[in-house]
Design an enzyme around this catalytic site. Structure first.
Site, short mmCIF file in Angstrom:
data_model
loop_
_atom_site.label_atom_id
_atom_site.label_comp_id
_atom_site.label_asym_id
_atom_site.label_seq_id
_atom_site.Cartn_x
_atom_site.Cartn_y
_atom_site.Cartn_z
CD GLU A 435 -2.38 1.21 2.86
OE1 GLU A 435 -2.27 0.22 3.60
OE2 GLU A 435 -3.09 2.19 3.15
CG ASP A 508 -0.24 1.89 6.24
OD1 ASP A 508 0.88 1.35 6.13
OD2 ASP A 508 -0.53 3.00 5.77
CG ASP A 510 -4.32 2.89 8.57
OD1 ASP A 510 -4.58 2.02 7.71
OD2 ASP A 510 -3.76 3.97 8.30
CG ASP A 512 -7.62 4.90 4.88
OD1 ASP A 512 -8.86 4.78 4.87
OD2 ASP A 512 -7.02 6.00 4.87
#
Ligand code: 0RA
Length: 737
Positions: A435, A508, A510, A512
């Site tokens: 990503e 990541d 998180d 997203d």
């Protein structure tokens, strides 16, 4: 083999045959049960349950209880007629002993040929007995309770009467698989649930109750469907938007070996995927076969002839329509009962009986035509969807052709963004889908150039759940992935051309990142499921924290691990006193602290949702929204002599804080916000280095559940998604995927 065993009239000879039969199973278990891993282990349960289902099909049994016991054994109990306990006419021992020790004895020897069921391998309960460390069978029949016990297929306690039961009847089988044979160690709730639910759908009216008493979490569930496979279709479409009612056909016809029964339920949804699940005698025929081909043929010809007769399909389009176009958005169950099924194919899950094709096709064409005539508005919607699918397919083909001419899809010209590795043997290579460009940069610098390739992905990936094939192939990120992976797409798909046997999603930690990961998994699951089946798809596990102590750096993967670390360090030279004022030993203190940390986390989530944890714990009737989890945690707390009053307004929160604070002394803790924050060496060391990293391999143990989850997470329906996220919010802290 069965004949050899049953034809002998000599007691000793029979006994030797039985011994040899049981030994044969133990010597080559895979031949009888498929394998000795997770599949075979669960297959044992299906073999036993199938006998109870047979009783239900014969009309004698309405309830089946399946229980995973606390000791890891499993019980199947039914209210059928009970296995016969009288003396067997030729074997000179109780019939029940014959059923449980002679291969293929099943229910056949009584002459009544009701049996159309039977497990995938149809080996019967005697094989389960042979492969069990012990088995106990109790039968209620003729007013008495009878019991017999075995070990590894041999009688250890002969049949005896152990009680009275009035006019109740039934069979209870309890067995403990032989762990010297199986590599699997425990029954899995999800696996058994999926199969038991499926059996309840396929055999309408039967009640299957399932309970798991092993381990800490006690689950239970009951499966009963008066609507049978109609309800199955509804269940498969749970998170999809339907564009037709559920349509049901059934019929039967005399075949060469007896009566063939066929049942079909179908429904169209607005999605672009197709679900076709076919069964023969309750066995999921994963590879399809004659029942599926008969259904497909009838569906195609009926839609075409209705469309033509009612001028819904233009002549020009007529020739280009394919069966695939007509099945876009279709969910269908085909279930047939065949007296002597022939199973073919690699995994013996393809139905081979030729006559079934015509029987199913006949039933479907007749009744589907009638349905269309009576429901012209539904017919119109289905045909319009078919035409759209055909046009999209044509557009995609044209696009593929033009890109192939430019050499994009054939792997000859790899995408410019791909930083490929030098090794060419795919079993040694890994492709990282990373990503963001900055993490992509670190990964590129840090990687092992020989075996690790990097493909940075920019921004959001297209949601394939909401797009037809033409739009999917127009998407740049997706084209890049298809080219890099090298297997082609759709008609040209060939898994043997995979350029890497590890495809690692690295995002990541998180929200997203989780979203991108889900989009990528949706893409692989819907469009390249073979990659997942082969076990080529992985999730990287980058650390969440960097912890430094006395110049020593450590990386921590999850919040749970960090808590554990702090508590261990904190308790190192810190004495915890129990409720009784006595010092607790280290192990017990650690367990208590872990529990308190859990209570703290759950309370926080409950509060975030606007509830008071204290009120929930004290309100007996409170359910959901974390109440049940909190209650369970407080129940565990009572084992240490503490009650809710010791937490709410009591000394426990401070105790937890003190221990943690003590653990933090001299520590520096850094929480990574994204992959991009790690430098190249750090990223390689923690996440990519084969010697140190942890990765999760993506598995599809329950395809139905996976399908529903992707429809839910990625589909149009907002309400069920909201509910799923709310129901699962409490699980997020241990979300493992
Ligand atoms: C042999 C013959 C009959 C029933 C069964 C076996 C039987 C086996 C199992 C295994 C689990 N539950 C079961 N229930 C029944 C026919 C009995 C009769 O004719 O009365």
């Amino acid at each position: 083999m069965a004949e050899e065993q049953q034809g002998v009239g000599n007691y000793n000879a029979e006994n030797i045959q039985v011994l040899e039969g049981m030994e044969a199973v133990r010597k080559r278990p895979a031949m009888y049960i498929g394998d000795t891993g997770e599949r075979g282990y669960h297959h044992l349960v299906y073999e036993v349950v199938d006998n109870s289902i047979d009783e239900a099909l014969a009309g004698y049994c309405s309830m089946i209880d399946v229980i995973v016991n606390a000791d890891g054994s499993l019980t199947v109990q039914d209210n059928g007629r009970g296995i016969p306990v009288d003396m067997h006419p030729t074997q000179h021992k109780p019939a029940i002993e014959v059923v449980l020790t002679v291969l293929h004895a099943g229910g056949k020897f009584d002459g009544s040929n009701y049996k159309v069921s039977g497990g995938l391998h149809g080996v019967g309960v005697s094989c389960v007995n042979a492969l069990s460390d012990w088995m106990k069978v109790e039968v209620k029949r003729g007013g008495k309770v009878h019991r017999i016990e075995f070990s590894r297929g041999h009688v250890t306690k002969p049949l005896e009467v152990v009680g009275e039961c009035g006019d109740e009847t039934g069979t209870r089988v309890t067995f403990f698989p032989d762990h010297t044979i199986f590599s699997c160690r425990a029954f899995k709730w999800e696996i058994l649930c999926a199969r038991l639910r499926e059996l309840a759908f396929l055999n309408k009216g039967v009640t299957i109750h399932f309970r798991d008493d092993e381990g800490e979490a006690h689950h239970e569930d009951t499966f009963h469907y008066d609507g049978g496979i109609d309800e199955f279709v509804g269940y498969l479409n749970t998170n999809k938007k339907s564009i037709s009612p559920v349509i049901h056909f059934e019929g039967q016809k005399e075949g060469t070996t007896g009566m063939v029964q066929a049942e079909v339920s179908l429904q169209y949804t607005d999605s672009y995927s197709t679900i076709e699940q076919t069964y023969c005698n309750n066995i999921h025929t994963v590879e399809g076969g004659t029942h599926l081909s008969g259904f497909r043929r009838a569906l195609t010809s009926t839609i075409k002839s209705y469309g033509e007769a009612n001028k819904l399909i233009k002549e020009k389009e007529f020739a280009t329509l394919t069966g695939d176009d007509m099945r876009e958005g279709l969910t269908v169950i085909v279930s047939v009962k065949v007296p002597q099924p022939q199973f073919e194919g690699q995994t013996k899950t393809k139905l081979g009986n030729g006559e079934v094709d015509g029987i199913v096709a006949g039933i479907v064409s007749d009744k589907l035509m009638t349905f269309f005539e009576e429901n012209p508005s539904v017919a119109k919607i289905v045909i319009e969807k078919t035409l759209l699918a055909a046009r999209a397919r044509e557009a995609a083909r044209a696009a593929r052709e033009s890109t192939r001419r430019k050499g994009v899809m054939d792997g000859l010209s790899l995408p410019g963004k791909l930083r490929d590795c030098s090794e060419r043997d795919p079993s040694k290579t890994e492709l990282y889908l990373v990503e963001g460009d900055s993490a992509g940069g670190s990964a590129q610098t840090g990687r092992d150039r020989a075996t690790q390739a990097i493909l940075p992905l920019r921004g959001k990936i297209l949601n394939v759940e909401k797009a037809r094939i033409d739009r999917i192939l127009a998407n740049q990120e997706i084209r890049t992935m298809i080219t890099a992976i090298g297997c082609g797409y759709a008609e040209e798909w060939d898994v043997s051309k995979a350029r890497y046997h590890k495809i690692v999603i690295m995002t990541d930690a998180d929200v997203d990142g989780a979203h991108i990961r889900t989009l990528l998994l949706t893409f692989f699951y819907r469009k390249m499921p073979e990659l997942i089946e082969k076990g080529y798809v992985y999730l990287a596990q980058p650390p969440l924290y960097k912890v430094e102590r006395k110049k020593k750096v450590e990386y921590v993967l999850t919040d749970g691990e960090l808590t554990q670390k702090l508590l261990t360090l904190g308790l190192d030279d810190f004495e915890v006193k129990g409720k009784d004022g006595q010092p607790m030993d280290k192990e017990r203190a650690k367990e208590l602290m872990t529990l308190l940390a859990e209570i703290e986390a759950t309370s926080k989530l409950v509060e975030e949702r606007g509830f008071s944890p204290e009120a929930l714990v004290k309100d007996e009737s409170a359910q959901g929204s974390g109440a049940s989890m909190l209650k369970k945690e407080f129940q565990s707390l009572s084992a240490y002599g503490y009650g809710p009053e010791d937490w709410f307004g009591g000394p426990l929160p401070k105790l937890l804080d003190d221990v943690r604070a003590h653990g933090k002394v001299g520590l520096s803790i850094y929480r990574f916000k994204g992959l991009g924050e790690m430098d190249a060496d750090e990223l390689y060391d923690t996440t990519m280095n084969p010697a140190k990293r942890r990765m999760l391999r993506v598995k599809l143990s329950d395809a139905v559940a996976a399908d529903q989850m992707f429809s839910l997470l990625m589909g149009d329906e907002v309400e069920p998604r909201r509910k799923f996220i709310e129901d699962n919010a409490l699980n997020v802290r241990n979300l493992d995927f």
